[in-house]
Design a protein around this motif. Structure first.
Motif, PDB file in Angstrom:
ATOM      1  N   ILE A 131       0.650  -1.290  -0.173  1.00 28.10           N
ATOM      2  CA  ILE A 131      -0.516   0.153   0.092  1.00 28.10           C
ATOM      3  C   ILE A 131       0.504   1.042   0.284  1.00 28.10           C
ATOM      4  CG2 ILE A 131      -0.159   0.152   2.855  1.00 28.10           C
ATOM      5  CD1 ILE A 131      -3.096  -0.094   0.004  1.00 28.10           C
ATOM      6  N   GLY A 132       1.797   1.173   0.424  1.00 26.18           N
ATOM      7  CA  GLY A 132       2.681   2.455   0.525  1.00 26.18           C
ATOM      8  C   GLY A 132       4.189   2.575  -1.115  1.00 26.18           C
ATOM      9  N   GLU A 133       3.798   1.108  -1.340  1.00 24.59           N
ATOM     10  CA  GLU A 133       4.796   1.192  -2.140  1.00 24.59           C
ATOM     11  C   GLU A 133       6.247   1.423  -2.144  1.00 24.59           C
ATOM     12  OE1 GLU A 133       3.719   4.609  -5.198  1.00 24.59           O
ATOM     13  OE2 GLU A 133       2.087   3.803  -5.714  1.00 24.59           O
ATOM     14  N   GLU A 134       6.622   0.163  -0.676  1.00 20.97           N
ATOM     15  CA  GLU A 134       7.715   0.507  -0.078  1.00 20.97           C
ATOM     16  C   GLU A 134       8.394  -0.602  -1.169  1.00 20.97           C
ATOM     17  OE1 GLU A 134       7.838   1.419   4.177  1.00 20.97           O
ATOM     18  OE2 GLU A 134       5.805   0.526   2.962  1.00 20.97           O
ATOM     19  N   ARG A 135       9.951  -0.764  -1.428  1.00 20.93           N
ATOM     20  CA  ARG A 135      10.303  -1.626  -2.094  1.00 20.93           C
ATOM     21  C   ARG A 135      10.883  -3.043  -1.421  1.00 20.93           C
ATOM     22  NH1 ARG A 135      15.841   1.035  -4.341  1.00 20.93           N
ATOM     23  NH2 ARG A 135      16.653  -0.848  -5.255  1.00 20.93           N
ATOM     24  N   ARG A 136      10.591  -2.756  -0.224  1.00 20.40           N
ATOM     25  CA  ARG A 136      11.641  -4.082   0.100  1.00 20.40           C
ATOM     26  C   ARG A 136      10.168  -4.742   1.472  1.00 20.40           C
ATOM     27  NH1 ARG A 136      17.639  -3.624   2.162  1.00 20.40           N
ATOM     28  NH2 ARG A 136      18.418  -3.161   0.894  1.00 20.40           N
ATOM     29  N   LYS A 137       8.981  -4.522   0.419  1.00 18.99           N
ATOM     30  CA  LYS A 137       7.627  -5.472   1.206  1.00 18.99           C
ATOM     31  C   LYS A 137       6.944  -5.822   0.083  1.00 18.99           C
ATOM     32  CE  LYS A 137       6.214  -3.086   5.097  1.00 18.99           C
ATOM     33  NZ  LYS A 137       5.300  -1.671   5.621  1.00 18.99           N
ATOM     34  N   PRO A 158     -10.436 -18.801  -2.857  1.00 20.79           N
ATOM     35  CA  PRO A 158     -11.791 -18.228  -2.291  1.00 20.79           C
ATOM     36  C   PRO A 158     -11.598 -17.287  -1.502  1.00 20.79           C
ATOM     37  CG  PRO A 158     -10.935 -20.178  -0.320  1.00 20.79           C
ATOM     38  CD  PRO A 158     -10.474 -19.912  -1.939  1.00 20.79           C
ATOM     39  N   LEU A 159     -11.577 -15.743  -2.410  1.00 19.12           N
ATOM     40  CA  LEU A 159     -11.459 -14.764  -1.832  1.00 19.12           C
ATOM     41  C   LEU A 159     -12.562 -13.926  -1.089  1.00 19.12           C
ATOM     42  CD1 LEU A 159      -9.775 -12.213  -4.944  1.00 19.12           C
ATOM     43  CD2 LEU A 159      -8.738 -13.658  -3.367  1.00 19.12           C
ATOM     44  N   ALA A 160     -11.502 -13.743   0.461  1.00 22.37           N
ATOM     45  CA  ALA A 160     -11.831 -13.464   1.383  1.00 22.37           C
ATOM     46  C   ALA A 160     -11.960 -11.833   1.255  1.00 22.37           C
ATOM     47  CB  ALA A 160     -11.709 -13.663   2.715  1.00 22.37           C
ATOM     48  N   GLY A 161     -10.823 -10.935   0.868  1.00 22.36           N
ATOM     49  CA  GLY A 161     -10.528  -9.708   1.428  1.00 22.36           C
ATOM     50  C   GLY A 161      -9.048  -8.917   0.575  1.00 22.36           C
ATOM     51  N   LEU A 162      -8.623  -7.873   1.185  1.00 21.80           N
ATOM     52  CA  LEU A 162      -7.229  -7.751   0.958  1.00 21.80           C
ATOM     53  C   LEU A 162      -6.380  -7.257   2.303  1.00 21.80           C
ATOM     54  CD1 LEU A 162      -8.154  -4.631  -1.296  1.00 21.80           C
ATOM     55  CD2 LEU A 162      -7.859  -6.824  -2.094  1.00 21.80           C
ATOM     56  N   MET A 163      -5.519  -6.990   2.204  1.00 23.18           N
ATOM     57  CA  MET A 163      -4.233  -7.264   3.222  1.00 23.18           C
ATOM     58  C   MET A 163      -3.645  -5.723   2.971  1.00 23.18           C
ATOM     59  SD  MET A 163      -0.983  -7.904   5.157  1.00 23.18           S
ATOM     60  CE  MET A 163      -0.018  -9.210   5.544  1.00 23.18           C
ATOM     61  N   CYS A 164      -2.802  -5.544   3.929  1.00 25.76           N
ATOM     62  CA  CYS A 164      -1.564  -4.649   4.017  1.00 25.76           C
ATOM     63  C   CYS A 164      -1.097  -4.099   5.212  1.00 25.76           C
ATOM     64  CB  CYS A 164      -2.540  -3.093   3.045  1.00 25.76           C
ATOM     65  SG  CYS A 164      -2.848  -2.101   5.173  1.00 25.76           S
ATOM     66  N   ILE A 165       0.635  -3.827   4.912  1.00 28.51           N
ATOM     67  CA  ILE A 165       0.995  -3.464   6.156  1.00 28.51           C
ATOM     68  C   ILE A 165       1.176  -1.365   5.560  1.00 28.51           C
ATOM     69  CG2 ILE A 165       2.804  -3.962   7.806  1.00 28.51           C
ATOM     70  CD1 ILE A 165       2.855  -6.713   6.332  1.00 28.51           C
ATOM     71  N   PRO A 166       0.546  -0.433   6.329  1.00 22.49           N
ATOM     72  CA  PRO A 166       1.191   0.712   6.204  1.00 22.49           C
ATOM     73  C   PRO A 166       2.969   0.500   6.590  1.00 22.49           C
ATOM     74  CG  PRO A 166      -0.325   0.617   7.991  1.00 22.49           C
ATOM     75  CD  PRO A 166       0.216  -0.849   7.834  1.00 22.49           C
ATOM     76  N   PRO A 167       3.086   2.131   5.733  1.00 27.96           N
ATOM     77  CA  PRO A 167       4.954   2.228   5.932  1.00 27.96           C
ATOM     78  C   PRO A 167       4.607   2.860   7.526  1.00 27.96           C
ATOM     79  CG  PRO A 167       4.021   2.937   4.342  1.00 27.96           C
ATOM     80  CD  PRO A 167       2.875   2.641   5.123  1.00 27.96           C
ATOM     81  N   ALA A 168       6.025   1.730   8.190  1.00 27.37           N
ATOM     82  CA  ALA A 168       6.153   2.676   9.705  1.00 27.37           C
ATOM     83  C   ALA A 168       5.938   3.747   9.799  1.00 27.37           C
ATOM     84  CB  ALA A 168       7.032   1.740  10.187  1.00 27.37           C
ATOM     85  N   ASP A 169       6.207   4.673  10.817  1.00 30.59           N
ATOM     86  CA  ASP A 169       6.139   5.841  11.763  1.00 30.59           C
ATOM     87  C   ASP A 169       5.934   6.989  10.581  1.00 30.59           C
ATOM     88  OD1 ASP A 169       7.653   4.754  13.273  1.00 30.59           O
ATOM     89  OD2 ASP A 169       9.333   4.972  12.239  1.00 30.59           O
ATOM     90  N   VAL A 170       4.622   6.198  10.023  1.00 33.35           N
ATOM     91  CA  VAL A 170       3.543   7.752   9.409  1.00 33.35           C
ATOM     92  C   VAL A 170       2.178   7.278   9.997  1.00 33.35           C
ATOM     93  CG1 VAL A 170       5.328   7.797   7.808  1.00 33.35           C
ATOM     94  CG2 VAL A 170       3.264   5.859   7.190  1.00 33.35           C
TER      95      VAL A 170
END
Length: 221
Positions: A131-137, A158-170
């Motif tokens: 979600i944060g377009e981070e190179r190493r994620k 069987p798709l249930a939804g979406l998952m993300c990990i936002p960038p740290a410290d923002v």
């Protein structure tokens, strides 16, 4: 980190209920995933005994080492894979997990579809977005999401939804809001987002699954 495991669990559940109330949601619509990666059965048992039934692991191999015995003792446990999945571990993941949160590329879609057909098990799947377009994620690019959803549906996942990990410290809220928007656009109601530092914000933004480790177990070993 203060309090017993049961007290920490009660505190997290109370925070979820409060955040859900502020968003005019039911706390019953939020699944708390206790992230037990790096913790052994001795650390996990007190949470099971306090009533927690949904756990998350990052690695297939680590989960294979500790969960079969626990699940024999507690058959109602649910196990979620929240870490990146390598295609060559798809069969083991399908055999062990009830949910897989890290579908992020076509090769994983293909491997999971093949494993599900072979084993006759169909764990629900979340597509992970970087979600944060981070190179190493991990996670697919937002621009690649429609194509990956199409491939997953065509493969019968069987798709249930979406998952993300936002960038740290923002501030995470805009990223959570974007995930919720993408979920609505693609008719995927499940939103796996929010961890120990931001799960209340995630709940207020529509999370259906929050992945909480440190607030329940303490700092990682």
């Amino acid at each position: 980190m203060t309090g017993s495991p049961a007290e920490r669990l009660a505190a997290v559940r109370a925070n979820i209920a409060k955040a859900a109330g502020l968003a005019r949601r039911s706390p019953n619509d939020v699944t708390l995933i206790a992230v037990s990666k790096t913790h052994d059965a001795g650390a996990i048992l007190p949470l099971i005994e306090a009533g927690q039934r949904v756990f998350g692991e990052n690695r297939v191999q680590e989960a294979e080492a500790k969960w079969p015995e626990l699940r024999t003792r507690f058959p109602d446990l649910r196990l979620h894979l929240i870490g990146q999945l390598q295609s060559n571990k798809a069969e083991e993941a399908v055999a062990l997990f009830d949910s897989i949160h890290s579908v992020d590329r076509p090769s994983v879609v293909e491997a999971l579809a093949k494993a599900m057909s072979k084993l006759g098990r169909r764990p629900e799947c979340f597509i992970q977005i970087n979600i944060g377009e981070e190179r190493r994620k991990g996670g697919c690019a937002v621009a690649e999401l429609p194509g990956l959803i199409e491939a997953a549906r065509a493969a019968g996942l069987p798709l249930a939804g979406l998952m993300c990990i936002p960038p740290a410290d923002v501030e995470p809220a805009p990223y959570f809001a974007l995930l919720a928007k993408l979920g609505r656009q693609h008719d995927l109601p499940g939103l796996s987002m929010g961890m120990s530092g931001d799960y209340e914000t995630a709940v207020m933004t529509g999370a259906t699954h929050v992945r909480v480790g440190t607030a329940l177990f303490g700092e990682r070993h």
